[in-house]
Design a protein around this motif. Structure first.
Motif, PDB file in Angstrom:
ATOM      1  N   SER A 192      -2.070  -6.202   1.558  1.00  0.00           N
ATOM      2  CA  SER A 192      -1.616  -7.180   0.573  1.00  0.00           C
ATOM      3  C   SER A 192      -0.276  -6.748  -0.021  1.00  0.00           C
ATOM      4  CB  SER A 192      -2.659  -7.337  -0.536  1.00  0.00           C
ATOM      5  OG  SER A 192      -2.768  -6.123  -1.275  1.00  0.00           O
ATOM      6  N   ALA A 193       0.263  -7.594  -0.878  1.00  0.00           N
ATOM      7  CA  ALA A 193       1.455  -7.257  -1.647  1.00  0.00           C
ATOM      8  C   ALA A 193       1.035  -6.919  -3.073  1.00  0.00           C
ATOM      9  CB  ALA A 193       2.430  -8.425  -1.641  1.00  0.00           C
ATOM     10  N   ASP A 194       1.972  -6.322  -3.830  1.00  0.00           N
ATOM     11  CA  ASP A 194       1.707  -6.057  -5.247  1.00  0.00           C
ATOM     12  C   ASP A 194       1.738  -7.349  -6.056  1.00  0.00           C
ATOM     13  OD1 ASP A 194       1.218  -3.299  -5.736  1.00  0.00           O
ATOM     14  OD2 ASP A 194       3.294  -2.840  -5.276  1.00  0.00           O
ATOM     15  N   PHE A 195       2.777  -8.149  -5.794  1.00  0.00           N
ATOM     16  CA  PHE A 195       2.976  -9.395  -6.537  1.00  0.00           C
ATOM     17  C   PHE A 195       3.448 -10.476  -5.573  1.00  0.00           C
ATOM     18  CE2 PHE A 195       3.645  -5.951  -9.540  1.00  0.00           C
ATOM     19  CZ  PHE A 195       2.945  -6.358 -10.667  1.00  0.00           C
ATOM     20  N   VAL A 196       3.323 -11.720  -6.020  1.00  0.00           N
ATOM     21  CA  VAL A 196       3.836 -12.847  -5.242  1.00  0.00           C
ATOM     22  C   VAL A 196       4.575 -13.791  -6.187  1.00  0.00           C
ATOM     23  CG1 VAL A 196       1.704 -14.191  -5.495  1.00  0.00           C
ATOM     24  CG2 VAL A 196       3.257 -14.653  -3.566  1.00  0.00           C
ATOM     25  N   ARG A 197       5.644 -14.378  -5.684  1.00  0.00           N
ATOM     26  CA  ARG A 197       6.432 -15.340  -6.457  1.00  0.00           C
ATOM     27  C   ARG A 197       6.781 -16.510  -5.549  1.00  0.00           C
ATOM     28  NH1 ARG A 197      11.192 -12.446  -9.006  1.00  0.00           N
ATOM     29  NH2 ARG A 197      11.979 -12.425  -6.864  1.00  0.00           N
ATOM     30  N   GLU A 234       6.081 -14.119 -11.603  1.00  0.00           N
ATOM     31  CA  GLU A 234       5.409 -13.250 -10.635  1.00  0.00           C
ATOM     32  C   GLU A 234       3.913 -13.204 -10.947  1.00  0.00           C
ATOM     33  OE1 GLU A 234       7.155  -9.389 -10.434  1.00  0.00           O
ATOM     34  OE2 GLU A 234       9.188 -10.143 -10.083  1.00  0.00           O
ATOM     35  N   PHE A 235       3.103 -13.359  -9.889  1.00  0.00           N
ATOM     36  CA  PHE A 235       1.652 -13.276 -10.023  1.00  0.00           C
ATOM     37  C   PHE A 235       1.165 -11.977  -9.364  1.00  0.00           C
ATOM     38  CE2 PHE A 235       2.637 -17.830  -9.892  1.00  0.00           C
ATOM     39  CZ  PHE A 235       1.917 -18.311 -10.977  1.00  0.00           C
ATOM     40  N   PRO A 236       0.314 -11.216 -10.026  1.00  0.00           N
ATOM     41  CA  PRO A 236      -0.241 -10.019  -9.376  1.00  0.00           C
ATOM     42  C   PRO A 236      -1.222 -10.406  -8.279  1.00  0.00           C
ATOM     43  CG  PRO A 236      -1.251 -10.358 -11.531  1.00  0.00           C
ATOM     44  CD  PRO A 236      -0.150 -11.372 -11.419  1.00  0.00           C
ATOM     45  N   MET A 237      -1.149  -9.690  -7.164  1.00  0.00           N
ATOM     46  CA  MET A 237      -2.094  -9.906  -6.066  1.00  0.00           C
ATOM     47  C   MET A 237      -3.125  -8.798  -6.046  1.00  0.00           C
ATOM     48  SD  MET A 237      -0.053 -11.305  -2.710  1.00  0.00           S
ATOM     49  CE  MET A 237      -1.644 -11.648  -1.929  1.00  0.00           C
ATOM     50  N   ALA A 238      -4.346  -9.152  -5.690  1.00  0.00           N
ATOM     51  CA  ALA A 238      -5.418  -8.167  -5.540  1.00  0.00           C
ATOM     52  C   ALA A 238      -5.501  -7.736  -4.085  1.00  0.00           C
ATOM     53  CB  ALA A 238      -6.751  -8.757  -6.002  1.00  0.00           C
ATOM     54  N   GLU A 262       7.584 -15.320  -1.832  1.00  0.00           N
ATOM     55  CA  GLU A 262       8.164 -13.985  -1.914  1.00  0.00           C
ATOM     56  C   GLU A 262       7.042 -12.979  -2.164  1.00  0.00           C
ATOM     57  OE1 GLU A 262      12.533 -14.095  -3.628  1.00  0.00           O
ATOM     58  OE2 GLU A 262      11.149 -15.063  -5.030  1.00  0.00           O
ATOM     59  N   LEU A 263       6.868 -12.068  -1.242  1.00  0.00           N
ATOM     60  CA  LEU A 263       5.851 -11.029  -1.339  1.00  0.00           C
ATOM     61  C   LEU A 263       6.545  -9.760  -1.806  1.00  0.00           C
ATOM     62  CD1 LEU A 263       4.224 -12.008   2.033  1.00  0.00           C
ATOM     63  CD2 LEU A 263       3.180 -12.366  -0.212  1.00  0.00           C
ATOM     64  N   LEU A 264       6.192  -9.297  -3.009  1.00  0.00           N
ATOM     65  CA  LEU A 264       6.931  -8.231  -3.678  1.00  0.00           C
ATOM     66  C   LEU A 264       6.085  -6.958  -3.764  1.00  0.00           C
ATOM     67  CD1 LEU A 264       8.225 -10.495  -6.588  1.00  0.00           C
ATOM     68  CD2 LEU A 264       9.360 -10.008  -4.416  1.00  0.00           C
ATOM     69  N   GLY A 265       6.537  -5.912  -3.107  1.00  0.00           N
ATOM     70  CA  GLY A 265       5.831  -4.642  -3.159  1.00  0.00           C
ATOM     71  C   GLY A 265       4.763  -4.529  -2.087  1.00  0.00           C
ATOM     72  N   ARG A 266       4.573  -3.325  -1.578  1.00  0.00           N
ATOM     73  CA  ARG A 266       3.598  -3.066  -0.510  1.00  0.00           C
ATOM     74  C   ARG A 266       2.606  -2.016  -0.992  1.00  0.00           C
ATOM     75  NH1 ARG A 266       6.954  -3.842   4.881  1.00  0.00           N
ATOM     76  NH2 ARG A 266       8.649  -5.125   4.049  1.00  0.00           N
ATOM     77  N   VAL A 267       1.339  -2.240  -0.727  1.00  0.00           N
ATOM     78  CA  VAL A 267       0.306  -1.328  -1.240  1.00  0.00           C
ATOM     79  C   VAL A 267      -0.392  -0.540  -0.143  1.00  0.00           C
ATOM     80  CG1 VAL A 267      -0.109  -2.807  -3.230  1.00  0.00           C
ATOM     81  CG2 VAL A 267      -1.476  -3.121  -1.185  1.00  0.00           C
ATOM     82  N   GLN A 268      -0.242  -0.944   1.117  1.00  0.00           N
ATOM     83  CA  GLN A 268      -1.018  -0.331   2.190  1.00  0.00           C
ATOM     84  C   GLN A 268      -0.108   0.305   3.240  1.00  0.00           C
ATOM     85  OE1 GLN A 268      -4.512  -0.034   2.399  1.00  0.00           O
ATOM     86  NE2 GLN A 268      -3.871   1.394   4.002  1.00  0.00           N
ATOM     87  N   ARG A 269      -0.340   1.587   3.479  1.00  0.00           N
ATOM     88  CA  ARG A 269       0.375   2.313   4.524  1.00  0.00           C
ATOM     89  C   ARG A 269      -0.484   2.332   5.791  1.00  0.00           C
ATOM     90  NH1 ARG A 269       4.095   6.718   3.768  1.00  0.00           N
ATOM     91  NH2 ARG A 269       3.337   6.909   1.596  1.00  0.00           N
ATOM     92  N   GLN A 270       0.138   2.099   6.944  1.00  0.00           N
ATOM     93  CA  GLN A 270      -0.597   2.141   8.202  1.00  0.00           C
ATOM     94  C   GLN A 270      -0.739   3.592   8.651  1.00  0.00           C
ATOM     95  OE1 GLN A 270      -0.501  -0.702  11.897  1.00  0.00           O
ATOM     96  NE2 GLN A 270       1.124   0.799  12.160  1.00  0.00           N
ATOM     97  N   GLU A 271      -1.962   3.960   8.990  1.00  0.00           N
ATOM     98  CA  GLU A 271      -2.248   5.347   9.359  1.00  0.00           C
ATOM     99  C   GLU A 271      -1.496   5.769  10.614  1.00  0.00           C
ATOM    100  OE1 GLU A 271      -6.141   8.067  10.602  1.00  0.00           O
ATOM    101  OE2 GLU A 271      -6.412   6.160   9.547  1.00  0.00           O
ATOM    102  N   MET A 272      -1.285   4.837  11.549  1.00  0.00           N
ATOM    103  CA  MET A 272      -0.684   5.179  12.835  1.00  0.00           C
ATOM    104  C   MET A 272       0.756   5.687  12.704  1.00  0.00           C
ATOM    105  SD  MET A 272       0.026   2.743  16.138  1.00  0.00           S
ATOM    106  CE  MET A 272      -1.658   2.187  16.165  1.00  0.00           C
ATOM    107  N   ASP A 273       1.572   5.005  11.892  1.00  0.00           N
ATOM    108  CA  ASP A 273       2.990   5.381  11.812  1.00  0.00           C
ATOM    109  C   ASP A 273       3.442   5.767  10.409  1.00  0.00           C
ATOM    110  OD1 ASP A 273       3.007   2.953  10.516  1.00  0.00           O
ATOM    111  OD2 ASP A 273       4.134   1.878  12.064  1.00  0.00           O
ATOM    112  N   GLY A 274       2.562   5.666   9.422  1.00  0.00           N
ATOM    113  CA  GLY A 274       2.916   6.063   8.068  1.00  0.00           C
ATOM    114  C   GLY A 274       3.812   5.076   7.340  1.00  0.00           C
TER     115      GLY A 274
END
Length: 371
Positions: A192-197, A234-238, A262-274
């Motif tokens: 998901s993203a941190d926020f969306v606008r 900006e709306f927070p995303m869960a 607009e998807l603002l901020g990234r919360v998830q790192r992919q294990e394969m490539d970091g």
């Protein structure tokens, strides 16, 4: 005062205006204009139906010209103080804005998104194209269905998705975003993203559909080809695998039919490539499409608009071919994905279709094909 007398001519202009301006129902404004000749003249002369529309949709302040079908222009009621062109124009505005107010309040809220236009980046194109976000399911057969950004070391890097709405005029009330949960990765991460606008607007200049069909792997500057006239907070995303609904504070009239997510901020790192990714399963938009009854023309370089009544028939808003057309487009996209994979990779594709949903889809496709 005699109960049978008309009180409006006996009041001062300002007082009469304050009384009738209180009306907030389109039908009441129309009824007021039908009480008598003097009431009709007052309603039309003071543009009460236009003022009501501006209160409902402030975005209409950018409209500088209105037109209607030629046949309607020839039936101007001869109840004005004269048959001057100025009075005819006021009559025309009254009809158009009264009809617009009626359509804005009486048409049903329904799905408004029509086409996926472009994404600022795509990790694996076209398998993870933005077009997949038009499908509500996270898998089609045994293929995952979602859009994925490219990976980025910076968790603050934004992404942008652009969509065409179901008409040049749409009143938008709510937008839904469903992040994608990678069910095929360890730990079932949700990207998901941190926020969306959200932004609403129109193409710059006189771009037609072919001009903004820009879907490809990377399109970072696509949003610059549009003018964005509304920006949401900006709306927070869960970080949850569900359709998250974001309700706008007030319904917004989108003039031009374009939506930017607009998807603002990234919360998830992919294990394969970091690297950090954003992935979306589904984007949904709810509102009131006002096409094909209404259309708009962009007046450049001022950035103003001409509002056009294309059909005086509220029933034409009940159903449009846009939804059915989009359904066929989605089916073609699925076939294109299969074809691409078979040509580029040696894979065995075994579709495990959802029978109930596909039967409904097949029926709707048949209805479109058979007219």
């Amino acid at each position: 005062m005699d109960s049978a007398s008309d009180f409006l001519p006996q009041l001062e202009e300002d007082m009469s205006f304050k009384i009738l301006e209180i009306l907030d129902n389109p039908s009441d404004v129309v009824r007021a204009g039908c009480v008598s000749r003097s009431w009709h003249q007052f309603v039309v002369r003071n543009s009460l139906s236009k003022r009501m529309c501006l209160r409902m949709c402030p975005q209409l302040s950018e409209v500088v010209h209105v037109t209607e079908p030629t046949s309607s222009e020839k039936t101007v009621a001869e109840v004005g103080p004269s048959n001057s062109s100025e009075w005819e124009n006021l009559e025309k505005e009254h009809r158009i804005y009264a009809y617009l107010a009626h359509c804005c309040t009486r048409s049903d809220v329904r799905v408004c998104v029509n086409e996926a236009i472009s994404a600022s980046s795509t990790d694996n194109y076209p398998e993870e194209s933005i077009h997949n976000t038009l499908e509500s399911r996270d898998r089609v057969g045994r293929l995952a269905s979602y859009w994925s950004s490219k990976g980025n070391k910076n968790p603050s890097a934004p992404e942008r998705l652009i969509y065409k709405l179901a008409g040049d005029l749409c009143i938008i009330t709510e937008i839904g975003i469903q992040p994608f949960q990678a069910y095929f990765q360890s730990g079932l991460p949700i990207y998901s993203a941190d926020f969306v606008r959200f932004r609403l607007g129109h193409p710059k200049g006189s771009m037609d559909t072919s001009d903004y069909q820009m879907d490809r792997a990377d399109n970072e500057t696509a949003h610059e080809k549009f003018t964005w006239t509304y920006t949401s907070p900006e709306f927070p995303m869960a970080q949850e695998n569900c359709l998250q609904k974001f309700k706008l504070a007030e319904p917004v009239l989108c003039i031009g039919g374009m939506l930017l997510v607009e998807l603002l901020g990234r919360v998830q790192r992919q294990e394969m490539d970091g690297l950090f990714y954003i992935c979306v399963t589904h984007v949904q938009v709810w509102g009131r499409p006002l096409s094909p009854a209404f259309g708009v023309e962009i007046l450049e370089p001022e950035g103003k608009f001409a509002l056009k009544v294309q059909k005086y028939d509220p029933k034409c808003l009940e159903e449009t071919s846009a939804v059915a057309t989009t359904a066929l487009q989605r089916r073609v996209l699925y076939l294109g994905r299969i074809f691409h994979m078979l040509r580029g990779h040696v894979v065995e594709v075994d579709y495990d279709w959802d029978e109930n949903q596909d039967e409904e889809q097949d029926e709707s496709d048949d209805e479109v094909l058979l007219g």
